[in-house]
Design a protein around this motif. Structure first.
Motif, mmCIF file in Angstrom:
data_model
loop_
_atom_site.group_PDB
_atom_site.id
_atom_site.type_symbol
_atom_site.label_atom_id
_atom_site.label_comp_id
_atom_site.label_asym_id
_atom_site.label_seq_id
_atom_site.Cartn_x
_atom_site.Cartn_y
_atom_site.Cartn_z
ATOM 1 N N MET A 290 20.557 5.225 44.518
ATOM 2 C CA MET A 290 19.342 5.806 43.943
ATOM 3 C C MET A 290 19.059 5.262 42.550
ATOM 4 S SD MET A 290 19.423 9.839 44.986
ATOM 5 C CE MET A 290 19.511 10.362 46.701
ATOM 6 N N ASN A 291 17.771 5.090 42.251
ATOM 7 C CA ASN A 291 17.367 4.755 40.893
ATOM 8 C C ASN A 291 17.120 6.049 40.112
ATOM 9 O OD1 ASN A 291 14.797 5.741 41.623
ATOM 10 N ND2 ASN A 291 14.075 3.699 42.193
ATOM 11 N N GLU A 292 16.700 5.919 38.870
ATOM 12 C CA GLU A 292 16.532 7.093 38.006
ATOM 13 C C GLU A 292 15.509 8.071 38.575
ATOM 14 O OE1 GLU A 292 15.490 8.221 33.345
ATOM 15 O OE2 GLU A 292 15.670 6.134 33.968
ATOM 16 N N GLU A 293 14.384 7.557 39.021
ATOM 17 C CA GLU A 293 13.319 8.420 39.544
ATOM 18 C C GLU A 293 13.792 9.202 40.774
ATOM 19 O OE1 GLU A 293 8.846 7.936 41.478
ATOM 20 O OE2 GLU A 293 9.670 6.323 40.240
ATOM 21 N N GLU A 294 14.508 8.520 41.656
ATOM 22 C CA GLU A 294 15.002 9.182 42.873
ATOM 23 C C GLU A 294 16.033 10.251 42.554
ATOM 24 O OE1 GLU A 294 14.538 5.477 46.066
ATOM 25 O OE2 GLU A 294 16.272 5.564 44.696
ATOM 26 N N LEU A 295 16.952 9.930 41.628
ATOM 27 C CA LEU A 295 17.999 10.903 41.281
ATOM 28 C C LEU A 295 17.386 12.153 40.658
ATOM 29 C CD1 LEU A 295 21.176 10.742 41.482
ATOM 30 C CD2 LEU A 295 21.143 10.455 39.010
ATOM 31 N N LYS A 296 16.390 11.957 39.783
ATOM 32 C CA LYS A 296 15.751 13.106 39.132
ATOM 33 C C LYS A 296 14.960 13.953 40.124
ATOM 34 C CE LYS A 296 15.257 11.457 34.381
ATOM 35 N NZ LYS A 296 14.297 11.105 33.314
ATOM 36 N N SER A 297 14.361 13.285 41.114
ATOM 37 C CA SER A 297 13.565 14.037 42.088
ATOM 38 C C SER A 297 14.440 14.902 42.987
ATOM 39 C CB SER A 297 12.729 13.075 42.942
ATOM 40 O OG SER A 297 13.548 12.346 43.851
ATOM 41 N N ILE A 298 15.693 14.507 43.167
ATOM 42 C CA ILE A 298 16.627 15.272 44.003
ATOM 43 C C ILE A 298 17.320 16.361 43.191
ATOM 44 C CG2 ILE A 298 18.878 15.117 45.133
ATOM 45 C CD1 ILE A 298 16.747 14.361 47.011
ATOM 46 N N PHE A 299 17.920 15.975 42.060
ATOM 47 C CA PHE A 299 18.757 16.918 41.311
ATOM 48 C C PHE A 299 17.923 17.683 40.289
ATOM 49 C CE2 PHE A 299 21.878 14.248 43.296
ATOM 50 C CZ PHE A 299 22.805 15.183 43.719
ATOM 51 N N THR A 300 17.154 18.611 40.830
ATOM 52 C CA THR A 300 16.304 19.501 40.041
ATOM 53 C C THR A 300 17.078 20.764 39.675
ATOM 54 O OG1 THR A 300 15.519 20.556 42.063
ATOM 55 C CG2 THR A 300 14.250 18.658 41.242
ATOM 56 N N ILE A 301 16.457 21.601 38.843
ATOM 57 C CA ILE A 301 17.061 22.898 38.511
ATOM 58 C C ILE A 301 17.283 23.703 39.792
ATOM 59 C CG2 ILE A 301 16.725 25.090 37.299
ATOM 60 C CD1 ILE A 301 14.986 23.550 35.271
ATOM 61 N N GLU A 302 16.305 23.626 40.682
ATOM 62 C CA GLU A 302 16.383 24.390 41.931
ATOM 63 C C GLU A 302 17.574 23.963 42.784
ATOM 64 O OE1 GLU A 302 12.583 24.761 40.125
ATOM 65 O OE2 GLU A 302 13.598 22.907 40.770
ATOM 66 N N LEU A 303 17.844 22.648 42.822
ATOM 67 C CA LEU A 303 18.984 22.195 43.635
ATOM 68 C C LEU A 303 20.305 22.660 43.019
ATOM 69 C CD1 LEU A 303 19.614 20.350 46.195
ATOM 70 C CD2 LEU A 303 20.443 18.740 44.503
ATOM 71 N N PHE A 304 20.423 22.540 41.687
ATOM 72 C CA PHE A 304 21.651 23.004 41.036
ATOM 73 C C PHE A 304 21.827 24.513 41.232
ATOM 74 C CE2 PHE A 304 21.328 19.097 38.279
ATOM 75 C CZ PHE A 304 22.514 18.533 38.702
ATOM 76 N N ASP A 305 20.716 25.251 41.184
ATOM 77 C CA ASP A 305 20.791 26.702 41.436
ATOM 78 C C ASP A 305 21.227 26.986 42.874
ATOM 79 O OD1 ASP A 305 20.085 27.319 38.875
ATOM 80 O OD2 ASP A 305 17.996 27.832 39.324
ATOM 81 N N LYS A 306 20.759 26.167 43.797
ATOM 82 C CA LYS A 306 21.149 26.332 45.198
ATOM 83 C C LYS A 306 22.640 26.060 45.381
ATOM 84 C CE LYS A 306 20.535 26.803 49.677
ATOM 85 N NZ LYS A 306 20.281 28.135 50.270
ATOM 86 N N ILE A 307 23.142 25.024 44.704
ATOM 87 C CA ILE A 307 24.582 24.733 44.767
ATOM 88 C C ILE A 307 25.368 25.919 44.217
ATOM 89 C CG2 ILE A 307 26.440 23.242 43.889
ATOM 90 C CD1 ILE A 307 24.389 20.937 43.911
ATOM 91 N N HIS A 308 24.878 26.491 43.120
ATOM 92 C CA HIS A 308 25.520 27.679 42.548
ATOM 93 C C HIS A 308 25.555 28.808 43.565
ATOM 94 C CE1 HIS A 308 24.855 31.674 40.588
ATOM 95 N NE2 HIS A 308 25.964 31.323 39.976
ATOM 96 N N GLN A 309 24.441 29.010 44.258
ATOM 97 C CA GLN A 309 24.339 30.102 45.238
ATOM 98 C C GLN A 309 25.328 29.931 46.390
ATOM 99 O OE1 GLN A 309 20.380 30.640 46.940
ATOM 100 N NE2 GLN A 309 21.285 31.525 48.790
ATOM 101 N N ILE A 310 25.400 28.737 46.960
ATOM 102 C CA ILE A 310 26.269 28.569 48.125
ATOM 103 C C ILE A 310 27.754 28.518 47.739
ATOM 104 C CG2 ILE A 310 24.508 27.545 49.605
ATOM 105 C CD1 ILE A 310 25.467 24.811 48.956
ATOM 106 N N ILE A 311 28.037 28.199 46.472
ATOM 107 C CA ILE A 311 29.427 28.329 45.992
ATOM 108 C C ILE A 311 29.790 29.815 45.912
ATOM 109 C CG2 ILE A 311 30.973 28.039 44.013
ATOM 110 C CD1 ILE A 311 29.535 25.406 43.408
ATOM 111 N N GLU A 312 28.875 30.604 45.314
ATOM 112 C CA GLU A 312 29.119 32.037 45.162
ATOM 113 C C GLU A 312 29.232 32.735 46.521
ATOM 114 O OE1 GLU A 312 29.376 33.836 41.892
ATOM 115 O OE2 GLU A 312 29.953 31.727 41.707
#
Length: 438
Positions: free
Chosen positions: A50-72
């Motif tokens: 992935m380039n910078e634009e692609e990485l930013k489009s994937i790893f949003t606040i919402e995705l990190f929050d989702k990772i937090h949720q499924i860990i919990e």
């Protein structure tokens, strides 16, 4: 007739990298633990490309929050989540991508709590989990790291980085720890951990035990602190010989990088990314350095040489070097005489005479000559210094080829447009400021 799973694989191949990543991520919650690891290996492979634009489009606040949720919710084990997050952080830092979404996510605060909680276990502490948490937190964050969590992260990562084991697995662990430390160097006080990082650098200079990225990252940990604590420069220049080491590393990487690989595969080689990180950190040094010796002069000359070497086969590298030398010219501790002897003035003059130039390079060239002109036009009270200033100006006249004044004047009409595009700096609107007169 194709089997159903073959058709599914064909559809996956037709998706973009971000679409494929999102599909794999959505499937994580419904998989067994061993299947999760397999899918994350595929996801990590996509991150690599992935380039910078692609990485930013994937790893949003919402995705990190989702990772937090499924860990919990324990649908994604923490150990598995850390494998993915470490990989994201590794490539974010390696590619120098600004990714602020993690700082505003629920995951960042939860990870901070986990680091503190795990550290407080003392005898029952899980060293691997703590190290992985510290690496993720340090690699993914852009915001300040301070207080209790910083006092846990740095000693934890230095403990890993100080390992002398040269097995491949140990080297990877050391590389990851140093890469994470390099990212948080800004937040560490000058007096803290100086002896440990010096030991790591000096041991490598004698035994060559680190990977290239690990060695570069050890320097980055120091150089980011150098901005806030200039007294570190004595260690840089006279004890650890930063300029000499950086020049040697760059020369070796120049020989080893396959400069056409990215054009052929669409994927940047790791060596090229390390090469860029070296230039990025040398640029930081050129901007702030006060001690100027022969080793630093040679490093400057290497940058001038790279401008010419890469003008045709890798314009991006040439542009990086232009930008760094522009910053060096702004630093009043860099001698104008050395800009002449290194060939920097020649290289910038040659570039200005090209028929097609990017706006950014025109800007850098004009700003370079503006800074040189201003410094050469500042008269000195001391007779010897004033005589030297005039002598250097005469050399400048001799060095600049005929037509320089016409070239400078020709850019006068586009100065307002260039200044508008580069608001972080201001160009002079008077073309005479870029010229010299005795």
């Amino acid at each position: 007739m194709s089997l159903p799973n073959d058709a599914s694989e064909d559809r996956m191949q037709m998706m973009t990298k971000t679409e494929r990543f999102s599909k794999l991520f959505d499937e994580l919650e419904r998989c067994r633990e061993d299947e999760q690891m397999q899918k994350m290996e595929e996801m990590n492979g996509l991150i690599d490309e992935m380039n910078e634009e692609e990485l930013k489009s994937i790893f949003t606040i919402e995705l990190f929050d989702k990772i937090h949720q499924i860990i919990e919710e324990k649908t994604l084990p923490l150990e598995n989540a850390l494998v993915l997050l470490k990989h994201v952080g590794y490539y974010r830092e390696l590619k120098i991508i600004y990714l602020e979404s993690f700082d505003y996510s629920l995951l960042r605060e939860r990870m901070k709590e986990m680091i503190i909680d795990e550290n407080e276990k003392k005898e029952e502490i899980n060293e691997k989990i703590l190290t992985d948490l510290c690496e993720c937190y340090a690699l993914l964050g852009e915001d300040d790291i301070f207080g209790e969590v910083l006092s846990i992260i740095v000693p934890c990562l230095l403990k890993v980085a100080l390992k002398k084991d040269e097995t491949e697995e140990a080297q990877k662990e050391v590389e990851m720890a140093l890469l994470a430390l390099g990212n948080i160097g800004y937040w560490v006080e000058k007096e803290s951990y100086g002896n440990e990082i010096k030991e790591i650098i000096k041991y490598h200079q004698e035994h060559q035990n680190l990977t290239r990225l690990a060695y570069q990252s050890a320097w980055e940990f120091l150089i980011k602190r150098f901005h806030n604590y200039e007294s570190l420069e004595e260690v840089f220049v006279n004890d650890l010989h930063f300029a000499r080491e950086a020049r040697r590393e760059i020369e070796e990487l120049k020989r080893d990088v396959d400069w056409k690989r990215k054009e052929e595969t669409g994927k940047e080689a790791k060596e090229l990314l390390i090469f860029r990180k070296w230039i990025y950190n040398i640029d930081n040094y050129f901007t702030s350095c006060k001690l100027w010796n022969e080793e630093v002069e040679k490093l400057l000359s290497s940058f001038v040489q790279m401008i010419r070497e890469f003008r045709d086969n890798s314009k991006k590298v040439s542009n990086w070097c232009f930008f760094s030398i522009t910053n060096a010219a702004e630093n009043r501790n860099v001698k104008i005489d050395d800009l002449l002897k290194s060939g920097a003035v020649d290289a910038f003059s040659e570039e200005m005479k090209q028929s097609t130039l990017e706006d950014k390079i025109v800007y850098d060239c004009l700003y370079f000559f503006l800074n040189v002109s201003r410094r050469l036009n500042e008269k000195k009270d001391d007779e010897k210094k004033e005589a030297k200033r005039k002598s250097i100006k005469r050399k400048m006249f001799e060095w600049i080829e005929e037509g320089y004044e016409d070239v400078m004047t020709s850019f006068h009409a586009i100065l307002p447009d260039l200044a508008e595009k580069s608001k972080f700096l201001q160009l002079s609107k008077y073309s005479s400021d870029y010229l010299w007169s005795l």
